[in-house]
Design an enzyme around this catalytic site. Sequence first.
Site, mmCIF file in Angstrom:
data_model
loop_
_atom_site.group_PDB
_atom_site.id
_atom_site.type_symbol
_atom_site.label_atom_id
_atom_site.label_comp_id
_atom_site.label_asym_id
_atom_site.label_seq_id
_atom_site.Cartn_x
_atom_site.Cartn_y
_atom_site.Cartn_z
ATOM 1 N N LYS A 1 46.628 33.521 34.562
ATOM 2 C CA LYS A 1 45.790 33.220 35.724
ATOM 3 C C LYS A 1 46.362 32.007 36.459
ATOM 4 C CE LYS A 1 42.635 36.220 34.230
ATOM 5 N NZ LYS A 1 42.214 37.430 34.945
ATOM 6 N N HIS B 1 46.260 49.322 31.301
ATOM 7 C CA HIS B 1 45.067 48.728 31.903
ATOM 8 C C HIS B 1 44.247 49.839 32.552
ATOM 9 C CE1 HIS B 1 42.402 46.155 34.223
ATOM 10 N NE2 HIS B 1 42.813 45.142 33.476
#
Length: 475
Positions: free
Chosen positions: A175, A294
Amino acid sequence: MSPQTETKASVGFKAGVKDYKLTYHTPDYETKDTDILAAFRVTPQPGVPPEEAGAAVAAESSTGTWTTVWTDGLTSLDRYKGRCYHIEPVAGEESQFIAYVAYPLDLFEEGSVTNMFTSIVGNVFGFKALRALRLEDLRIPPAYSKTFQGPPHGIQVERDKLNKYGRPLLGCTIKPKLGLSAKNYGRAVYECLRGGLDFTKDDENVNSQPFMRWRDRFLFCAEAIYKAQAETGEIKGHYLNATAGTCEEMMKRAIFARELGVPIVMHDYLTGGFTANTSLAHYCRDNGLLLHIHRAMHAVIDRQKNHGIHFRVLAKALRMSGGDHIHAGTVVGKLEGEREITLGFVDLLRDDYIEKDRSRGIYFTQDWVSLPGVLPVASGGIHVWHMPALTEIFGDDSVLQFGGGTLGHPWGNAPGAVANRVALEACVQARNEGRDLAREGNEIIREAAKWSPELAAACEVWKEIKFEFPAMDTL
């Protein structure tokens, strides 16, 4: 004349429209071991009987159309049609029914999840006679599952490749997910891996944007992996997202990852598509790459209780199409996941044989025969205080992925990774000593924090963080 070529010339063709239930509702049908079985949650329009609604689903997802057609006489509908063989009301819901449909195996192309879904859910969900429709579960017979390669490697081969046993694997999503330069991104990867994580991860929407082109990211991440491996003596990996706008570009990225010698790549299997995913899975097996999956976009498909496709079906489809990891919710974090239902599809991902268990949302007994298993990934809003619950819920064969729970540590990325690794090792040791993680979890973390300042700091930061909302995904 054979059944497939017999015509109706002798009786004459009768044009017109007839009720679906006259042909496709067959309550006396005995299912075959080779049938693909489906459980649909059906909400008919007012005035439409459940038998007609269930038969309409069977018809429109197999051989039927809205009117009688002359060419019906050129084949054997009894051989190829879907059959609604059982209907039951949904307890506690008004005007909702579970319609069970059996499909003969000849309706589907071998080894093609794309074709299977195009048939079963491709058209019928827009049918006007239904207010809503949800595919709750599929039974994939061994005769069909054996036509798929499945996961590139599977759980045991992955453990052997990584030389990691007896505990869940630890990961972290880098992140902020967008905006970092490739060099700063690689630096964050290195710090997390050096601190004790097994994997770091591209976020699902990190592909090849102007601020960080894919080739630059791959190079800096590979450098980070090799440097962290040299310092720790452990095998490390980063999920390099190969998802791209074309299959050709996706494969180019996977090939470059293999040339760099990294252990794992990643794909967004729903936005990328099943055809692309299956192609990538085949390449990964042939070239020794692990494949992380994902599920971006899944909640668009699976979150509504009465319409769409349940994630357990998408999980089964992924096991067939191919992937070594897939995100599966956390039960305790910020993303959707009710415990028993989540554990139901976790078992469907990992185990070879899963018994029917309606209390966990499993409508059919599923026998995967020898198809390799998939590691479930718990990710989303989890931190060190969740570690005992995650270890107890998911067990050893899982990946626990802490993004903000690593990078949000007050001392930086590497201490955040240390905190998570210490918490995990403490929970695994306590479990192996016979302690009850569900009851003693907080105490176990506090004890470990006494000799790990990194863990103590993490415990202080996240001691009040909870995501207490009711799960939408209930039985």
